[in-house]
Write a protein that holds these residues in place. Sequence first.
Motif, mmCIF file in Angstrom:
data_model
loop_
_atom_site.group_PDB
_atom_site.id
_atom_site.type_symbol
_atom_site.label_atom_id
_atom_site.label_comp_id
_atom_site.label_asym_id
_atom_site.label_seq_id
_atom_site.Cartn_x
_atom_site.Cartn_y
_atom_site.Cartn_z
ATOM 1 N N GLU A 1 1.145 9.289 13.020
ATOM 2 C CA GLU A 1 1.918 8.190 12.436
ATOM 3 C C GLU A 1 1.040 6.963 12.214
ATOM 4 N N ARG A 2 0.183 6.670 13.209
ATOM 5 C CA ARG A 2 -0.723 5.529 13.063
ATOM 6 C C ARG A 2 -1.695 5.750 11.907
ATOM 7 N N LEU A 3 -2.199 6.984 11.795
ATOM 8 C CA LEU A 3 -3.117 7.301 10.707
ATOM 9 C C LEU A 3 -2.425 7.149 9.358
ATOM 10 N N SER A 4 -1.170 7.609 9.296
ATOM 11 C CA SER A 4 -0.410 7.479 8.056
ATOM 12 C C SER A 4 -0.191 6.015 7.696
ATOM 13 N N LEU A 5 0.130 5.196 8.718
ATOM 14 C CA LEU A 5 0.319 3.766 8.472
ATOM 15 C C LEU A 5 -0.976 3.117 7.998
ATOM 16 N N ALA A 6 -2.101 3.523 8.619
ATOM 17 C CA ALA A 6 -3.398 2.966 8.216
ATOM 18 C C ALA A 6 -3.717 3.330 6.770
ATOM 19 N N GLU A 7 -3.393 4.574 6.387
ATOM 20 C CA GLU A 7 -3.628 4.995 5.005
ATOM 21 C C GLU A 7 -2.745 4.208 4.044
ATOM 22 N N ASP A 8 -1.493 3.955 4.458
ATOM 23 C CA ASP A 8 -0.589 3.164 3.613
ATOM 24 C C ASP A 8 -1.126 1.747 3.431
ATOM 25 N N VAL A 9 -1.623 1.171 4.528
ATOM 26 C CA VAL A 9 -2.189 -0.181 4.453
ATOM 27 C C VAL A 9 -3.403 -0.199 3.535
ATOM 28 N N GLU A 10 -4.259 0.819 3.652
ATOM 29 C CA GLU A 10 -5.458 0.882 2.817
ATOM 30 C C GLU A 10 -5.091 1.047 1.348
ATOM 31 N N ARG A 11 -4.092 1.908 1.072
ATOM 32 C CA ARG A 11 -3.651 2.087 -0.311
ATOM 33 C C ARG A 11 -3.089 0.789 -0.876
ATOM 34 N N ALA A 12 -2.343 0.070 -0.048
ATOM 35 C CA ALA A 12 -1.788 -1.211 -0.497
ATOM 36 C C ALA A 12 -2.905 -2.210 -0.781
ATOM 37 N N ARG A 13 -3.926 -2.226 0.089
ATOM 38 C CA ARG A 13 -5.049 -3.145 -0.114
ATOM 39 C C ARG A 13 -5.794 -2.814 -1.408
ATOM 40 N N VAL A 14 -6.049 -1.523 -1.634
ATOM 41 C CA VAL A 14 -6.749 -1.105 -2.852
ATOM 42 C C VAL A 14 -5.921 -1.450 -4.087
ATOM 43 N N ALA A 15 -4.595 -1.259 -3.985
ATOM 44 C CA ALA A 15 -3.725 -1.576 -5.120
ATOM 45 C C ALA A 15 -3.783 -3.065 -5.450
ATOM 46 N N VAL A 16 -3.783 -3.905 -4.414
ATOM 47 C CA VAL A 16 -3.858 -5.353 -4.635
ATOM 48 C C VAL A 16 -5.192 -5.728 -5.272
ATOM 49 N N GLU A 17 -6.287 -5.158 -4.756
ATOM 50 C CA GLU A 17 -7.601 -5.461 -5.312
ATOM 51 C C GLU A 17 -7.711 -4.966 -6.751
#
Length: 205
Positions: free
Chosen positions: A21-37
């Motif tokens: 679950e933590r890994l999934s959340l980290a991936e979601d955060v990373e995807r959100a960061r990449v999307a913003v950039e």
Amino acid sequence: MSLEDRRFVDAIADQVAVAIERLSLAEDVERARVAVETESLRSAMLSAISHDLKTPLASILGAATSLGSYNSYFEQQERDDLVATIREETERMSRFVANLLDITRVESGSLEVTWEATDIEEVIGAAVRRARPVLGSHRLNLRVADDLPMLNLDGVLLEQTIFNLLDNAGKYSPLQSTIAIDARRINDRIVIKVLDEGPGIPHQT
């Protein structure tokens, strides 16, 4: 399996589930960061494209309007200068659109590359000749080594790349400043640099 073994297995399973679950959340955060950039870069690129298109369009419109409305008031040299402005700015827009199309082809994988033995000095010379009108108010310093070998590459694409760098240097460097091209062999590589005295790209914090 004993009760203690089941409890141990359940505890391990719970820990694995939490880790997943933590890994999934980290991936979601990373995807959100990449999307913003990505969105930020897209906005910056659209802003730059808009500016680079508006500038020549404004020059073309101004020159064409002057010729259409006040043609009889101009001397022949003034009319020739306005026509030259229209031609130069149209060529500038054409180069810009061609670059955008090349970027699109690169991203889609449809850009065709022609590999052939190429004289680097000739490619640099061709790029410089094309860029002369853009570099008219700058000093050009060519430093091309005599021992550059023939290279197997696409000379047309390399010339376009060097021209784009010269065009950018001409637009953003102070008038009367020096723009240099340095081409030399360093160990087993050929290094080509376009150096200018412009402000450069600011570092992102």
